[in-house]
Design an enzyme around this catalytic site. Sequence first.
Site, PDB file in Angstrom:
ATOM      1  N   SER A 561       0.855  -1.198   0.000  1.00 29.52           N
ATOM      2  CA  SER A 561       0.000   0.000   0.000  1.00 29.52           C
ATOM      3  C   SER A 561       0.879   1.231   0.000  1.00 29.52           C
ATOM      4  O   SER A 561       2.024   1.193   0.468  1.00 29.52           O
ATOM      5  CB  SER A 561      -0.893  -0.001   1.247  1.00 29.52           C
ATOM      6  N   TYR A 574      -2.765  -0.805  10.489  1.00 32.31           N
ATOM      7  CA  TYR A 574      -2.757  -1.124   9.054  1.00 32.31           C
ATOM      8  C   TYR A 574      -1.461  -0.659   8.397  1.00 32.31           C
ATOM      9  O   TYR A 574      -0.801  -1.416   7.673  1.00 32.31           O
ATOM     10  CB  TYR A 574      -3.961  -0.463   8.386  1.00 32.31           C
TER      11      TYR A 574
END
Length: 684
Positions: A561, A574
Site C-alpha cells: 500500500s 494497518y
Amino acid sequence: MTDSPDGLHPEAAQLLDRSHRLGSDPRNTNYAGGNTSAKGTADDPVTGDPVDLMWVKGSGGDLGTLTAGGLAALRLDRLRALTGVYPGEEREDEMVAAFDFCLHGKGGAAPSIDTAMHGLVDAPHVDHLHPDSGIALACAADGEKLTAECFGEKVVWVPWRRPGFQLGLDIAAVKEAHPEAIGCVLGGHGITAWGETSEACERNSLHIIRTAEAFLAVRGAAEPFGPVIEGYEPLPEAERRARAAELAPVVRGLAATDRPQVGHFTDSDVVLDFVSRAEHPRLAALGTSCPDHFLRTKVRPLVLDLPPTAPVEQVVARLKELHADYREDYRAYYERHAGPDSPALRGADPAIVLVPGVGMFSFGKDKQTARVAGEFYVNAINVMRGAEAVSSYSPIEESEKFRIEYWELEEAKLRRMPAPKPLAARVALVTGAGSGIGRAIAGRLAAEGACVVVADLDADSAGRVAEELGGPDRALAVTVDVTSEEQIAEAFRAAALAFGGVDLVVNNAGISVSKPLLETSARDWDLQHSIMARGSFLVSREAARIMGEQGLGGDIVYIASKNAVFAGPNNIAYSATKADQAHQVRLLAAELGEQGIRVNGVNPDGVVRGSGIFAGGWGAQRAAVYGVEESKLGEFYAQRTLLKREVLPEHVANAVFALTAGDLSHTTGLLIPVDAGVAAAFLR
C-alpha cells in the site's frame, strides 16, 4: 434437399447429431480422436446444378462437441479425381494440400489427413473411430486372426498403414471386395465403419465396438498384466495423495526442462492397477500405438522403478536419474530415425510419468492438454489390457511411430497454432482472490494464460471466481485462512495436484483496522499483523519451498500500500503491517534471487470500488476521518492525486501482470506505486 431451419444441409445436420452421440461416450473414441462424414447433394451456387458433396470432420476438434464450423465440405467429383494424379505413397503428404482445391464454399475447417478415407469409400456415411476395444484387436500380435474370429466376414482386417491417401484407397478396395462387410479394423490404429444411412452407419460402428468389448471380456485372460508385485500395491488414499503432492513439483520441474509445462495428476483405479502388476515395465517400454495416443503421450512414459514406501529422498534422486536416462534415450530415438528434412527435436522430456502405488503425472502446454495426455495413456492401458488378454500387445514399429510424431503435416499443424499467451503454462496462486483487487488479479492472470488457484477465506466467493475464470482446466478454488500454516500448506498441495506446482504467488489477503493510536487494542494490532505480515510471510515461505523443488524460478508479488511509506492519521495497525510487507519484498528479493525467484510489490491507494476491505467498514471509517460521504470516498481519493484519477482493482492487476509477464525479467525488489500519483508516497 432443402436446408434445415438452422441453415445446415440435412445430411450435415444428421452428421453432427451422430458425431455428438458417438463422441460423448469414451468407449467409442478418445478425445479429439476419429472423424465422421456424410455425403449428399446440394446446388452449385454458381451454376445452380446439383453437385455431390461430402461433409467431414476437419482437422482438430472433437466429435462430442463438433459444430458446423468444424466440418469441411468438399466436391466429391474433384476429390475422387485426385486418384488420377496421386503420385504414390512416398509423396502422399502432397495430397493434403490438394484437398483445398476440392472445397465447396467458404468457411469451414481445414480438411484432415483422413479425408481420403471418407471420400474414396463408396458409402454415403463413414465413421472412423479409436475405441479401446477396437485398438486392442488392432494392436494384438495376431490381430488379423482375432478380427476374423470376433466378427467373421462382417469386419475386415486392414494391415497397418500410416494415415493418408493410400490408406483411403486400401479401405475403398476392401469395401468393394467385401460387399457383406460393415467396416474394418485398421492394424495399429482403430476402426472404420460405413452405412447407407446415418443411423445404419452409427449402428455398425457401435456393433463393431460392443462386439469387440464382449469378445475381449469373454475370450480374455483374467489378469493380463500378471500378478501384483509385492510392495507395489496402492498406498491408502490419504497417503497416496500426500505423496503425489510432495512429488508433483519435482516431477513437473523435470518435465519442464525444455519448455514450460502444466501438470495433471490421476490416481484412477486403471492406473494404480497397471503400475502394481508384474508386466507393467515391459508393456510401458513398448510404448503406445494408436497415432492419437503417442502424439500426446510421447513414444513411451517414464516409469519409476521403486515401491511406493521408498523414502521420498530416494524417490526424488531416482526420478532425476531416470529423467536423465529418458532424455538420452529420447534423443537417441530421434537420431535413429530423423532424416535431413525432419522437423527439429521438439523436446526430450516425458509427457507421462508413472509412479507405482501413487498414480500418473501427465504434462502439456496447458491444463487441458496435460489432462487429455493422461486420458490418452489410460486409453493405452486399456488397449494393452485387451491385447494381452487375448494375445500379446504388439504396437507398430518404432520407425513408424517416429514418422507420425515428426510428420511434416503435424509440424505444419503446430505452426498454425496461435502464439502462446504471456503467462501460458504458469500456475498462479492469489490470496484474497474472492473479491476486489484479488479477484481482478486472478482474472487478469487467467486471461493472460495462467492457471489460477483462487485462495480465499470465503469458500463461496472463491468458488464463484474460479467458475468465472473457466472451471477446473483454468482455475481451482481453495479455502485458506492465511494465519493457518496447515491451511496454507494444504492450498499449495491442492495446487500441486491440480496443476503440478506453483510459479507465481500474489500476497493479497488482508483486512484493515483503522483507529487512532489510543483506541487501537493489542488484539487489533495482533489481528492486523497476523493476517497481513505473518500471513504473507507464511505464504511466501511455502511458495519458496515449492518453487525451489521445481527449480523453475518464479514470482512472488506483495500487494502492499502507499501507506507503507505514507504517514496518515488514525491508521497505526494497518500502515505498520503494510510497511512490514514492503520490507519483506526487499528481504526476500535479496534471499531468493539466486534461485531465480523474483520478489516485487505493488503499492496501491484509494481502491474503493469493488473492494472487500472498504465494503467491510474500512470505507466508513476512512470517510469519517476525511469528513466526506462514504459514497464519495473514491472521488475524494482521486482529487488528492497528481493525475486526478480514481484507482480501480484492474489497475492493480495490470501492475501485477507487468511484473510477472516477462518484460521485467531482470527486475526484483521493486515496489510499484499504483496510486494515481501521491507525492508524499513517492519512493525515495
